[in-house]
Design a protein around this motif. Structure first.
Motif, PDB file in Angstrom:
ATOM      1  N   ASN A 119       0.287 -15.194   0.100  1.00 51.36           N
ATOM      2  CA  ASN A 119       0.656 -15.794  -1.131  1.00 51.36           C
ATOM      3  C   ASN A 119      -0.335 -14.761  -1.401  1.00 51.36           C
ATOM      4  N   PRO A 120      -0.839 -14.572  -3.276  1.00 48.03           N
ATOM      5  CA  PRO A 120      -1.228 -13.208  -3.801  1.00 48.03           C
ATOM      6  C   PRO A 120      -1.974 -13.255  -3.579  1.00 48.03           C
ATOM      7  N   GLU A 121      -3.277 -14.151  -2.850  1.00 44.82           N
ATOM      8  CA  GLU A 121      -4.775 -13.285  -1.660  1.00 44.82           C
ATOM      9  C   GLU A 121      -4.387 -12.690  -0.494  1.00 44.82           C
ATOM     10  N   ILE A 122      -3.248 -13.168  -0.289  1.00 44.70           N
ATOM     11  CA  ILE A 122      -3.352 -12.498   1.666  1.00 44.70           C
ATOM     12  C   ILE A 122      -2.670 -11.732   1.030  1.00 44.70           C
ATOM     13  N   GLU A 123      -1.741 -10.926   0.168  1.00 44.89           N
ATOM     14  CA  GLU A 123      -1.021 -10.197  -0.605  1.00 44.89           C
ATOM     15  C   GLU A 123      -2.062  -9.168  -1.180  1.00 44.89           C
ATOM     16  N   ALA A 124      -3.354 -10.021  -2.018  1.00 38.21           N
ATOM     17  CA  ALA A 124      -4.819  -8.891  -2.438  1.00 38.21           C
ATOM     18  C   ALA A 124      -5.418  -8.565  -1.259  1.00 38.21           C
ATOM     19  N   LEU A 125      -5.436  -9.000  -0.053  1.00 37.20           N
ATOM     20  CA  LEU A 125      -5.683  -8.946   1.424  1.00 37.20           C
ATOM     21  C   LEU A 125      -6.031  -7.401   1.482  1.00 37.20           C
ATOM     22  N   ILE A 126      -4.331  -8.152   1.861  1.00 40.58           N
ATOM     23  CA  ILE A 126      -3.374  -6.788   2.765  1.00 40.58           C
ATOM     24  C   ILE A 126      -3.535  -5.227   2.207  1.00 40.58           C
ATOM     25  N   GLN A 127      -3.246  -5.936   0.454  1.00 37.42           N
ATOM     26  CA  GLN A 127      -3.747  -4.553  -0.074  1.00 37.42           C
ATOM     27  C   GLN A 127      -4.832  -3.793  -0.268  1.00 37.42           C
ATOM     28  N   LEU A 174      -6.328  -3.711   2.256  1.00 37.78           N
ATOM     29  CA  LEU A 174      -6.831  -2.980   4.179  1.00 37.78           C
ATOM     30  C   LEU A 174      -6.072  -1.438   4.579  1.00 37.78           C
ATOM     31  N   LEU A 175      -4.806  -1.633   3.366  1.00 37.31           N
ATOM     32  CA  LEU A 175      -3.589  -1.254   4.045  1.00 37.31           C
ATOM     33  C   LEU A 175      -4.332   0.706   3.770  1.00 37.31           C
ATOM     34  N   PRO A 176      -5.753   0.994   2.946  1.00 34.93           N
ATOM     35  CA  PRO A 176      -5.942   2.293   2.494  1.00 34.93           C
ATOM     36  C   PRO A 176      -6.657   2.873   3.672  1.00 34.93           C
ATOM     37  N   GLU A 177      -7.165   2.417   4.140  1.00 34.24           N
ATOM     38  CA  GLU A 177      -8.237   1.982   5.352  1.00 34.24           C
ATOM     39  C   GLU A 177      -7.528   2.593   7.095  1.00 34.24           C
ATOM     40  N   ILE A 178      -6.630   1.672   6.802  1.00 36.68           N
ATOM     41  CA  ILE A 178      -4.913   1.760   7.524  1.00 36.68           C
ATOM     42  C   ILE A 178      -4.658   3.018   7.687  1.00 36.68           C
ATOM     43  N   ILE A 179      -4.608   3.067   6.588  1.00 38.50           N
ATOM     44  CA  ILE A 179      -3.670   4.792   6.457  1.00 38.50           C
ATOM     45  C   ILE A 179      -4.460   5.523   7.666  1.00 38.50           C
ATOM     46  N   ILE A 180      -6.036   5.569   6.421  1.00 42.10           N
ATOM     47  CA  ILE A 180      -6.783   6.565   6.988  1.00 42.10           C
ATOM     48  C   ILE A 180      -6.980   6.563   8.554  1.00 42.10           C
ATOM     49  N   CYS A 181      -7.325   5.425   8.914  1.00 47.17           N
ATOM     50  CA  CYS A 181      -7.650   5.705  10.403  1.00 47.17           C
ATOM     51  C   CYS A 181      -6.663   6.013  11.279  1.00 47.17           C
ATOM     52  N   SER A 182      -5.648   5.485  10.939  1.00 46.15           N
ATOM     53  CA  SER A 182      -4.158   6.276  11.408  1.00 46.15           C
ATOM     54  C   SER A 182      -3.844   7.519  11.853  1.00 46.15           C
ATOM     55  N   ALA A 190      -1.676  -0.143  15.786  1.00 47.20           N
ATOM     56  CA  ALA A 190      -0.987  -1.492  15.870  1.00 47.20           C
ATOM     57  C   ALA A 190      -2.062  -2.522  15.220  1.00 47.20           C
ATOM     58  N   ALA A 191      -2.635  -2.385  14.763  1.00 47.77           N
ATOM     59  CA  ALA A 191      -2.560  -3.394  13.218  1.00 47.77           C
ATOM     60  C   ALA A 191      -1.942  -3.106  12.331  1.00 47.77           C
ATOM     61  N   MET A 192      -1.074  -2.267  11.806  1.00 41.02           N
ATOM     62  CA  MET A 192      -0.241  -2.088  11.385  1.00 41.02           C
ATOM     63  C   MET A 192       1.113  -2.504  11.319  1.00 41.02           C
ATOM     64  N   LEU A 236       3.605   1.981   0.700  1.00 41.45           N
ATOM     65  CA  LEU A 236       4.594   3.180   0.265  1.00 41.45           C
ATOM     66  C   LEU A 236       3.783   3.112  -1.205  1.00 41.45           C
ATOM     67  N   ALA A 237       2.430   2.339  -1.404  1.00 43.23           N
ATOM     68  CA  ALA A 237       2.288   2.943  -2.623  1.00 43.23           C
ATOM     69  C   ALA A 237       0.777   3.946  -2.188  1.00 43.23           C
ATOM     70  N   GLY A 238       0.734   4.064  -0.945  1.00 43.96           N
ATOM     71  CA  GLY A 238      -0.123   5.020   0.175  1.00 43.96           C
ATOM     72  C   GLY A 238       0.717   6.966  -0.879  1.00 43.96           C
ATOM     73  N   LEU A 239       1.699   6.823  -0.973  1.00 45.37           N
ATOM     74  CA  LEU A 239       2.511   8.384  -0.966  1.00 45.37           C
ATOM     75  C   LEU A 239       2.286   9.029  -2.493  1.00 45.37           C
ATOM     76  N   ALA A 240       0.877   8.095  -3.170  1.00 45.28           N
ATOM     77  CA  ALA A 240       0.588   8.422  -4.151  1.00 45.28           C
ATOM     78  C   ALA A 240      -1.093   8.255  -4.724  1.00 45.28           C
ATOM     79  N   GLY A 241      -1.255   8.355  -3.151  1.00 46.95           N
ATOM     80  CA  GLY A 241      -2.480   9.367  -2.992  1.00 46.95           C
ATOM     81  C   GLY A 241      -2.973  10.485  -3.214  1.00 46.95           C
ATOM     82  N   ASN A 242      -4.612  10.417  -3.165  1.00 48.38           N
ATOM     83  CA  ASN A 242      -4.998  12.573  -3.563  1.00 48.38           C
ATOM     84  C   ASN A 242      -4.918  13.214  -2.215  1.00 48.38           C
TER      85      ASN A 242
END
Length: 124
Positions: free
Chosen positions: A21-29, A31-39, A52-54, A75-81
């Motif tokens: 639902n929108p709340e879970i999607e917001a939670l995932i959104q 978390l994703l930057p942290e997962i990307i950085i940690c990867s 593994a989390a991803m 894919l929004a991570g492709l807009a990263g700085n």
């Protein structure tokens, strides 16, 4: 912390209590930057746990029939700085394409490939 949140989501999923639902999607959104950085960190255990989390997240989204939502958010991570953030995104997208290639349409894979190829032209 990320692993703990993913584990809770996985437990909820296994008990059939998780709805995307929108709340879970917001939670995932969030978390994703942290997962990307940690990867992309040099500490092997951290990067392995991020991957593994991803994969766990992707399996949850896949079982709910909404894997495309996760891909779009990632894919929004492709807009990263930073170049490292973009590379982390590409690595995770590539791994998810590998993990779920049988579930994805050829059109979907081609669209994502086009975006990745555009990224390769970027000077970052």
């Amino acid at each position: 912390v990320i692993a703990a949140i993913i584990d809770v989501l996985e437990e909820l999923h296994e008990s059939q209590k998780l709805e995307i639902n929108p709340e879970i999607e917001a939670l995932i959104q969030s978390l994703l930057p942290e997962i990307i950085i940690c990867s992309k960190v040099k500490h092997k255990k951290t990067s392995t746990e991020a991957l593994a989390a991803m994969i766990k997240l992707s399996k949850i989204f896949s079982s709910k029939g909404v894997l495309g939502i996760l891909f779009t958010k990632l894919l929004a991570g492709l807009a990263g700085n930073s170049a490292e953030f973009k590379v982390g995104t590409v690595v995770l997208v590539g791994r998810l394409l590998y993990e779920h290639h049988e579930e994805l349409t050829q059109e979907f894979i081609m669209e994502f490939s086009s975006v990745i190829l555009l990224l390769l032209k970027d000077q970052d």
